[in-house]
Design a protein around this motif. Structure first.
Motif, PDB file in Angstrom:
ATOM      1  N   VAL A  18       0.818  -1.214   0.000  1.00 31.10           N
ATOM      2  CA  VAL A  18       0.000   0.000   0.000  1.00 31.10           C
ATOM      3  C   VAL A  18       0.851   1.263   0.000  1.00 31.10           C
ATOM      4  O   VAL A  18       1.867   1.356   0.703  1.00 31.10           O
ATOM      5  CB  VAL A  18      -0.924  -0.014   1.244  1.00 31.10           C
ATOM      6  N   GLY A  19       0.409   2.265  -0.797  1.00 27.82           N
ATOM      7  CA  GLY A  19       1.032   3.581  -0.786  1.00 27.82           C
ATOM      8  C   GLY A  19       2.434   3.566  -1.340  1.00 27.82           C
ATOM      9  O   GLY A  19       2.804   2.735  -2.171  1.00 27.82           O
ATOM     10  N   THR A  29      -1.703   3.890  -4.351  1.00 26.57           N
ATOM     11  CA  THR A  29      -1.871   2.586  -5.000  1.00 26.57           C
ATOM     12  C   THR A  29      -1.940   1.458  -3.981  1.00 26.57           C
ATOM     13  O   THR A  29      -1.178   1.428  -3.016  1.00 26.57           O
ATOM     14  CB  THR A  29      -0.705   2.324  -5.969  1.00 26.57           C
ATOM     15  N   VAL A  30      -2.841   0.505  -4.229  1.00 23.23           N
ATOM     16  CA  VAL A  30      -2.951  -0.698  -3.405  1.00 23.23           C
ATOM     17  C   VAL A  30      -2.810  -1.913  -4.328  1.00 23.23           C
ATOM     18  O   VAL A  30      -3.721  -2.235  -5.090  1.00 23.23           O
ATOM     19  CB  VAL A  30      -4.288  -0.752  -2.646  1.00 23.23           C
ATOM     20  N   THR A  40      -3.689  -8.048  -8.393  1.00 23.12           N
ATOM     21  CA  THR A  40      -4.805  -7.175  -8.737  1.00 23.12           C
ATOM     22  C   THR A  40      -4.594  -5.852  -8.001  1.00 23.12           C
ATOM     23  O   THR A  40      -3.667  -5.717  -7.209  1.00 23.12           O
ATOM     24  CB  THR A  40      -6.159  -7.783  -8.328  1.00 23.12           C
ATOM     25  N   THR A  41      -5.462  -4.888  -8.275  1.00 21.24           N
ATOM     26  CA  THR A  41      -5.398  -3.621  -7.547  1.00 21.24           C
ATOM     27  C   THR A  41      -6.731  -3.367  -6.867  1.00 21.24           C
ATOM     28  O   THR A  41      -7.790  -3.654  -7.444  1.00 21.24           O
ATOM     29  CB  THR A  41      -5.063  -2.443  -8.474  1.00 21.24           C
ATOM     30  N   ALA A  42      -6.675  -2.850  -5.661  1.00 20.59           N
ATOM     31  CA  ALA A  42      -7.876  -2.476  -4.918  1.00 20.59           C
ATOM     32  C   ALA A  42      -8.057  -0.964  -5.010  1.00 20.59           C
ATOM     33  O   ALA A  42      -7.205  -0.250  -5.560  1.00 20.59           O
ATOM     34  CB  ALA A  42      -7.750  -2.916  -3.466  1.00 20.59           C
ATOM     35  N   SER A  86     -12.941  -8.649   1.181  1.00 17.97           N
ATOM     36  CA  SER A  86     -13.391  -8.486  -0.203  1.00 17.97           C
ATOM     37  C   SER A  86     -12.660  -7.336  -0.891  1.00 17.97           C
ATOM     38  O   SER A  86     -12.964  -6.991  -2.032  1.00 17.97           O
ATOM     39  CB  SER A  86     -14.908  -8.225  -0.242  1.00 17.97           C
ATOM     40  N   LEU A  87     -11.717  -6.720  -0.145  1.00 18.14           N
ATOM     41  CA  LEU A  87     -10.884  -5.616  -0.635  1.00 18.14           C
ATOM     42  C   LEU A  87     -11.676  -4.336  -0.856  1.00 18.14           C
ATOM     43  O   LEU A  87     -11.283  -3.462  -1.642  1.00 18.14           O
ATOM     44  CB  LEU A  87     -10.123  -6.018  -1.906  1.00 18.14           C
TER      45      LEU A  87
END
Length: 222
Positions: A18-19, A29-30, A40-42, A86-87
């Motif tokens: 994260v970050g 960004t996560v 994947t990205t959250a 579940s992000l």
């Protein structure tokens, strides 16, 4: 995105990174990796930042504080973002003060964040600890926040590890005395604070982890 100053933690079957920052740019960004190493990205953090602290409670991973570049200055932050399994991102109650270089861990039914620095500086490459904090904030599994007993002294750039029913905060820097710390403070499942045996030497920037019946602290600067 290539970046440094990220915060990482495991939540369920996911590892979250994260970050971070690159040069004078802060990121929200996560990046998420599952057990098959698929990325994947959250949803991004509510505020782009780096040098935050992380802890898990219930079905949430919490990312608290940090700092971000704001033009010529680096400013500490109070935001607390929570991601469930579940992000999905939720914004929790902020820390009571802007802080980076704080430490986070889990004990009992709480994610606990302690200390940190509330300073602002004009060189984002420095880890300033002027204005270190004594604040300890706890979040339960419903993301309700409460204030725990403060640290015995201002503490920043310290580390955290959980052993049994105790969360230990070790080392760091005391901005009041201008000295590194060897003291270790413990919080139990009821958030009662006590003092553990000191480190072998005073230091900050150390790392801590738990293995078997031991909480270990290594490295650091003194």
């Amino acid at each position: 995105v290539a970046r440094q100053g990220l915060t990482a933690i495991t939540l369920g079957n996911h590892a979250l990174f994260v970050g971070g920052r690159s040069g004078n740019t802060s990121f929200g960004t996560v990046d998420v990796y599952d057990a098959s190493l698929t990325r994947t990205t959250a949803t991004e953090l509510s505020i782009a930042r780096y040098d935050s602290a992380a802890a898990v409670v219930g079905s949430y991973a919490l990312f608290a504080g940090g700092r971000r570049n704001n033009g010529l200055f680096t400013m500490s932050q109070s935001a607390v973002d929570a991601y469930n399994t579940s992000l999905t991102r939720t914004t929790a109650t902020p820390l009571p003060s802007n802080a980076y270089a704080c430490a986070g861990g889990t004990v009992g039914g709480y994610a606990v964040f302690s200390g940190g620095s509330s300073s602002m500086n004009s060189d984002s490459t420095l880890v300033e600890t002027i204005g270190a904090l004594e604040i300890v904030r706890a979040y339960d599994s419903s993301l309700t926040s409460s204030q725990a007993a403060p640290l015995s002294c201002p503490r920043a750039v310290h580390s955290a590890a959980t052993i049994g029913n105790h969360l230990l905060f070790a080392g760091g820097y005391n901005s009041t005395t201008g000295k590194y710390l060897s003291t270790v403070e413990s919080y139990d499942a009821s958030l009662t604070r006590s003092t553990a045996v000191e480190l072998s030497s005073a230091k900050n920037g150390l790392a801590s982890a738990t293995v078997g019946e031991y909480a270990m602290s290594a490295g650091g600067y003194k």
